[in-house]
Write an enzyme that holds these catalytic residues in place. Sequence first.
Site, short mmCIF file in Angstrom:
data_model
loop_
_atom_site.label_atom_id
_atom_site.label_comp_id
_atom_site.label_asym_id
_atom_site.label_seq_id
_atom_site.Cartn_x
_atom_site.Cartn_y
_atom_site.Cartn_z
N ASP A 183 0.91 -1.14 0.00
CA ASP A 183 0.00 0.00 0.00
C ASP A 183 0.95 1.19 0.00
OD1 ASP A 183 -1.41 2.31 0.99
OD2 ASP A 183 -3.04 0.95 1.48
N HIS A 184 1.05 1.89 -1.11
CA HIS A 184 2.15 2.84 -1.23
C HIS A 184 2.05 3.99 -0.22
CE1 HIS A 184 -0.60 5.13 -3.88
NE2 HIS A 184 0.14 6.18 -3.62
N HIS A 246 -5.73 2.78 1.42
CA HIS A 246 -4.94 3.90 1.93
C HIS A 246 -5.55 4.50 3.20
CE1 HIS A 246 -3.03 3.30 -1.82
NE2 HIS A 246 -3.77 4.10 -2.56
P1 NDP Z 1 -1.79 -1.77 -16.93
O1 NDP Z 1 -3.11 -2.23 -17.49
O2 NDP Z 1 -1.21 -0.51 -17.40
O3 NDP Z 1 -0.72 -2.92 -17.23
C1 NDP Z 1 -1.02 -4.29 -17.23
C2 NDP Z 1 0.24 -5.06 -17.59
O4 NDP Z 1 -0.02 -6.46 -17.47
C3 NDP Z 1 0.75 -4.83 -19.02
O5 NDP Z 1 2.15 -4.87 -19.00
C4 NDP Z 1 0.21 -6.07 -19.76
O6 NDP Z 1 1.03 -6.48 -20.81
C5 NDP Z 1 0.33 -7.12 -18.68
N1 NDP Z 1 -0.61 -8.23 -18.91
C6 NDP Z 1 -1.94 -8.22 -18.68
N2 NDP Z 1 -2.44 -9.44 -18.95
C7 NDP Z 1 -1.41 -10.22 -19.34
C8 NDP Z 1 -1.28 -11.59 -19.71
N3 NDP Z 1 -2.32 -12.43 -19.74
N4 NDP Z 1 -0.07 -12.06 -20.04
C9 NDP Z 1 1.00 -11.23 -20.05
N5 NDP Z 1 0.95 -9.92 -19.71
C10 NDP Z 1 -0.24 -9.44 -19.35
O7 NDP Z 1 -1.96 -1.82 -15.34
P2 NDP Z 1 -1.35 -0.81 -14.24
O8 NDP Z 1 0.11 -0.72 -14.47
O9 NDP Z 1 -2.15 0.42 -14.19
O10 NDP Z 1 -1.66 -1.58 -12.89
C11 NDP Z 1 -0.91 -2.69 -12.44
C12 NDP Z 1 -1.26 -3.00 -10.99
O11 NDP Z 1 -0.87 -1.93 -10.18
C13 NDP Z 1 -2.74 -3.20 -10.71
O12 NDP Z 1 -2.85 -4.11 -9.67
C14 NDP Z 1 -3.19 -1.82 -10.26
O13 NDP Z 1 -4.34 -1.89 -9.46
C15 NDP Z 1 -1.98 -1.44 -9.43
N6 NDP Z 1 -1.84 0.01 -9.24
C16 NDP Z 1 -1.68 0.83 -10.31
C17 NDP Z 1 -1.52 2.19 -10.12
C18 NDP Z 1 -1.31 3.13 -11.27
O14 NDP Z 1 -1.19 4.32 -10.98
N7 NDP Z 1 -1.27 2.65 -12.49
C19 NDP Z 1 -1.53 2.79 -8.73
C20 NDP Z 1 -1.66 1.82 -7.68
C21 NDP Z 1 -1.81 0.48 -7.95
P3 NDP Z 1 0.74 -6.11 -22.36
O15 NDP Z 1 0.29 -4.68 -22.33
O16 NDP Z 1 2.07 -6.28 -22.95
O17 NDP Z 1 -0.31 -7.05 -22.80
C1 BG6 Z 2 -3.84 4.90 -6.10
C2 BG6 Z 2 -5.21 5.04 -6.69
O1 BG6 Z 2 -3.78 3.78 -5.26
O2 BG6 Z 2 -3.55 6.06 -5.32
C3 BG6 Z 2 -5.31 6.30 -7.52
O3 BG6 Z 2 -5.47 3.90 -7.50
C4 BG6 Z 2 -4.91 7.50 -6.70
O4 BG6 Z 2 -6.65 6.48 -7.99
C5 BG6 Z 2 -3.56 7.27 -6.06
O5 BG6 Z 2 -4.85 8.62 -7.56
C6 BG6 Z 2 -3.22 8.40 -5.11
O6 BG6 Z 2 -1.90 8.26 -4.68
P1 BG6 Z 2 -1.06 9.55 -4.23
O7 BG6 Z 2 0.24 8.97 -3.78
O8 BG6 Z 2 -0.95 10.41 -5.44
O9 BG6 Z 2 -1.85 10.19 -3.14
#
Ligand code: NDP
Ligand code: BG6
Length: 509
Positions: A183-184, A246
């Site tokens: 949980d960042h 959070h």
């Molecule tokens: P994205 O949708 O941007 O990325 C998903 C990734 O998973 C891509 O690299 C995709 O690869 C890969 N992927 C998905 N399915 C497959 C599969 N079957 N086989 C191989 N590769 C696969 O997600 P996020 O980066 O936004 O989120 C990732 C995690 O982090 C989640 O749990 C999210 O809740 C959490 N998170 C994200 C935040 C954010 O700000 N983005 C903040 C806090 C938490 P490809 O595209 O090459 O298919």
């Molecule tokens: C992430 C949520 O966990 O926290 C986002 O998925 C949110 O929706 C983010 O914007 C907020 O993080 P911070 O560090 O910018 O307060």
Amino acid sequence: MNPTSIKKRNLSGTTMVVFGASGDLTSRKIIPALASLAEQNQLPSEFSLVGVARSNYSEQEFRNLVLESAANSEAMEGIIDQVHYLKGDYNQLSTYQALSKLLESIEQYRSTGTSRLFYLATVPSLFGTISSLLGESGLSSNPPVGYSRIIIEKPFGDDVQSAETLNRDMHTSFDEEQIYRIDHYLGKETVQNLLALRFSNAIFEPIWNRNYVNNVQITVAEQLGIGHRGTFYEHAGALKDIVQNHMMQILSLVLMEAPATMDPIAIQNEKVKVLSSIEIPKVDEVCNRVVRGQYHAGVINSDEVRGYREEKDVDPNSGTETFVAMRLAVDNWRWAGIPIFIRTGKRMPKRETQVVMEFNRAPHLPFVGNSARQLGPNRLILKIQPEEEIKLVFGAKVPGQEYNIRSVAMDFSYSETFREISWDAYERLILDAMIGDRTLFLRSDEVIKAWEIVEPIQKAFSDPGFPLYPYAAGTYGPKESNKLLQQSGHYWHNSLARLTRKNLDIDQG
Ligand code: NDP
Ligand code: BG6
């Protein structure tokens, strides 16, 4: 030398494997954090990075992507030869067999052990599958020298049942001690400072209870909307995206009892205890304690911004909440009867995460007439972001012949006081996972307890008749959120500021 660089000496050769290598989290958070650790010479001396995803990158293309995400950091360029890419589907055992071979070839010449850190920065629905297949392909067992650990990102399930299933799935391949749930918010210095403030000072704990505290307010306000994460957010909403994780973390650090030591188990035990004491609302009572809202078009910093339903990948009739406010109660000796108000929202006037401890008013004011009329209650305001500050609000005499008392504030600012660089949450957490320090990660039972509190609210929200109040982007949420507090004679800290700003020198938010 700071304590972290002392810890670094014990780090064995490490390969970090990122599932989700082509994703948003990897490019926005993980790679910049690694680059910064590399700049500060904090990565293990023999460090490799393996990205795994479906995208059809060559190794060189992935290295270019890493350099771009690292803003072409020189230190990252120095280790770019140790960056590899594996194309594969996470559902196929063959991906893990290929990964195993790649890891063996990377580790072949290493003398410092074979530590493997698997970071699941990918869609949560695949967490169970990935961890099972890592187990099936022999990658989850701790090697004789080094370790095998797995980091997962929130959300940890969608409700109590799915979180329990995820825990069970993960435990089939990894022991709890190998699992690092991020949980960042726990990686933020000012969140960690909640423990320092409470437990390294003798003056706060004696008044940190129902005898002196009138109410507690926790706000996580975001100015940003949902960006390009419409699909994700439609499924999540503010309750699952921020409150379940959070906010429950901040709340448990603010309300928990003192741990005997800073040992991770001691701290996690106290967090679980206080989460277990939070009164779980009954589904039919939720409407009296919880307000949900959704932003429509409005103005922020003189810019017009669109409403939630006009955002990309959002249903034009969406019922997803972008704002939640609620009143919680804690059934324990320390907090019985004290309302705990929490709220979070997107598209609020400014980014502001803070905890306000509002104290009881003085029992009697000996000053004549209206001289203390402008006096607000004492408050301790713990600002978590963007400013990192602690502010104590108290009454002081306005200079002059009469006893006019006015609220003033005494400020402590992190940036003005400390010259040390504040680490980004992901830097801290990734390094801690390599070191094996679990203090800032969630234990499986903490996650379940937090879901138990949120689940009845989720159920109430699933009723189409549950009110979803609109609020204009650029405001502090629907007015019903103010009413929630006014029922018991309370005010949100910023609402009070707005109501009385003319009279007060403080409380600009
Ligand atoms: P994205 O949708 O941007 O990325 C998903 C990734 O998973 C891509 O690299 C995709 O690869 C890969 N992927 C998905 N399915 C497959 C599969 N079957 N086989 C191989 N590769 C696969 O997600 P996020 O980066 O936004 O989120 C990732 C995690 O982090 C989640 O749990 C999210 O809740 C959490 N998170 C994200 C935040 C954010 O700000 N983005 C903040 C806090 C938490 P490809 O595209 O090459 O298919
Ligand atoms: C992430 C949520 O966990 O926290 C986002 O998925 C949110 O929706 C983010 O914007 C907020 O993080 P911070 O560090 O910018 O307060």
